[in-house]
Scaffold this active site. Structure first.
Site, mmCIF file in Angstrom:
data_model
loop_
_atom_site.group_PDB
_atom_site.id
_atom_site.type_symbol
_atom_site.label_atom_id
_atom_site.label_comp_id
_atom_site.label_asym_id
_atom_site.label_seq_id
_atom_site.Cartn_x
_atom_site.Cartn_y
_atom_site.Cartn_z
ATOM 1 N N GLN A 13 1.029 -1.262 0.001
ATOM 2 C CA GLN A 13 0.149 -0.026 0.002
ATOM 3 C C GLN A 13 0.735 1.298 0.052
ATOM 4 O OE1 GLN A 13 -4.107 -0.143 1.800
ATOM 5 N NE2 GLN A 13 -3.062 -1.620 3.191
ATOM 6 N N SER A 94 4.371 -6.317 2.930
ATOM 7 C CA SER A 94 3.085 -6.367 3.349
ATOM 8 C C SER A 94 1.927 -6.996 2.276
ATOM 9 C CB SER A 94 2.684 -4.917 4.027
ATOM 10 O OG SER A 94 1.424 -4.833 4.615
ATOM 11 N N LEU A 95 0.881 -6.139 1.886
ATOM 12 C CA LEU A 95 0.258 -6.702 0.872
ATOM 13 C C LEU A 95 0.676 -7.123 -0.372
ATOM 14 C CD1 LEU A 95 -1.057 -5.438 -2.115
ATOM 15 C CD2 LEU A 95 -2.539 -7.109 -0.470
ATOM 16 N N ARG A 119 -8.931 -8.956 3.847
ATOM 17 C CA ARG A 119 -7.970 -8.559 4.711
ATOM 18 C C ARG A 119 -7.896 -6.969 4.804
ATOM 19 N NH1 ARG A 119 -2.666 -6.556 3.545
ATOM 20 N NH2 ARG A 119 -1.013 -7.595 5.023
ATOM 21 N N HIS A 209 -0.170 -4.040 11.303
ATOM 22 C CA HIS A 209 0.738 -4.637 11.659
ATOM 23 C C HIS A 209 1.311 -4.729 13.027
ATOM 24 C CE1 HIS A 209 1.756 -6.011 7.639
ATOM 25 N NE2 HIS A 209 1.691 -4.944 7.158
ATOM 26 N N GLN A 258 1.166 -12.438 9.591
ATOM 27 C CA GLN A 258 1.585 -11.170 8.897
ATOM 28 C C GLN A 258 1.058 -10.044 9.271
ATOM 29 O OE1 GLN A 258 0.261 -9.707 5.582
ATOM 30 N NE2 GLN A 258 2.256 -9.763 4.311
#
Length: 323
Positions: A13, A94-95, A119, A209, A258
């Protein structure tokens, strides 16, 4: 050890923008085909939204996540169509780790689109707007940022339940923290006192996170468990451990963890270079990871694919590539 090996890395992102992949779509029909596949899974015209905006809607995390996944997978499919070199490893920020899973053959693209929309939705719903915050700390050793977070949580007994923790180890001297807004503000002040060059609140809607994302992880876990995962055809370095996995069930578990665990990007890039990776190709929009990777290891050759010109140059730069 030879450092001539190739890895693909996938952005997270922040790399989204209205109009992304527009020029690639004019040359390669597989781009719109990939977005059509995602649109069918989502129930709305993702390509139209990505091309026309508004940016505010594209920035909504439950939209951003499938949009970036689709953009990266579409770029990967163009790369394959052009006969581009096969990478020996993959990683995603991440994503972006979900993009890596799709391109490594671990999870079906349509399944992944549905999962990342959930998500994003679950992550947004885990913490009400205004409760959490994220901030970038620039120019301070990781250990001092970690100490500041610990001190910020201990600072006010009345807010003993407040949390703040490091969440994105992006590059040396760039660490993102997140948690309850008040605790983040206290940690930012402590980081400045410790010598940070800058401490900047980020324009995001939730403290990603952190332990505050555990409810989102619990909700997504049941959907991940019911989705078919395969062993990777290309090893993926995972954010949580900076290691690769081969067991599909273990990969499911780490993708749940994660959501509430720190993104250890510096460790992931170091794992790639330790395995002999000398070139990373950022597969998808933007050049965020190329910039981070260069700061992590100056010896890395960093290439991008975020336009037709960039893709063509990257294909030419890699000797095993096709046309």
């Amino acid at each position: 050890m030879s450092n001539s090996k190739l890895a693909f890395v996938f952005p997270g992102q922040g790399s989204q923008k209205v109009g992304m992949l527009g020029d690639l779509a004019e040359s390669y029909t597989v781009v719109k085909d990939t977005f059509a596949q995602a649109s069918e899974a989502l129930g709305y015209d993702l390509w139209k939204l990505v091309q026309e905006g508004p940016q505010e809607e594209l920035n909504m995390t439950e939209v951003t996540q499938p949009a970036l996944l689709t953009a990266s997978v579409a770029t990967w499919r163009v790369w394959q169509e052009k006969g581009g070199a096969k990478p020996e490893m993959m990683a995603g920020h991440s994503l972006g780790e979900w993009s890596a899973l799709v391109c490594a053959g671990i999870v079906d693209f349509t399944d992944a689109v549905k999962l990342v929309r959930m998500r994003g939705q679950f992550m947004q719903e885990a913490v009400p707007a205004g409760i959490g915050a994220m901030a970038a700390i620039i120019g301070l050793d990781d250990s001092l940022v970690e100490e500041a977070c610990t001190a910020a949580m201990a600072a006010e007994a009345s807010n003993a339940q407040d949390i703040v923790s490091p969440v994105n180890y992006n590059s040396p001297g760039q660490l993102v923290i997140a948690g309850h807004a008040a605790a983040v503000e206290r940690a930012m002040a402590l980081c400045k006192d410790a010598g940070a060059k800058r401490a900047l609140l980020l324009p995001v809607s939730a403290p990603f996170h952190t332990a505050l994302m555990k409810p989102a992880a619990d909700r997504l876990a049941e959907h991940i468990q019911s989705t078919a995962f395969e062993s990777p055809s290309i090893p993926v370095v995972h954010n949580v451990t900076a290691q690769t996995l081969t067991d599909a069930e273990e990969i499911k578990a780490i993708m749940v963890a994660q959501i509430y665990s720190a993104v250890r990007w510096v460790a992931c890039v170091n794992a790639l270079t330790s395995a002999g990776i000398g070139t990373t190709v950022e597969c998808g929009p933007g050049k965020v990871l190329s910039g981070l990777n260069k700061r992590i290891d100056r010896a890395l050759n960093t290439l991008s694919t975020d336009s037709e010109d960039a893709l063509s140059a990257t294909l030419l730069a890699l000797p095993e590539a096709g046309e």
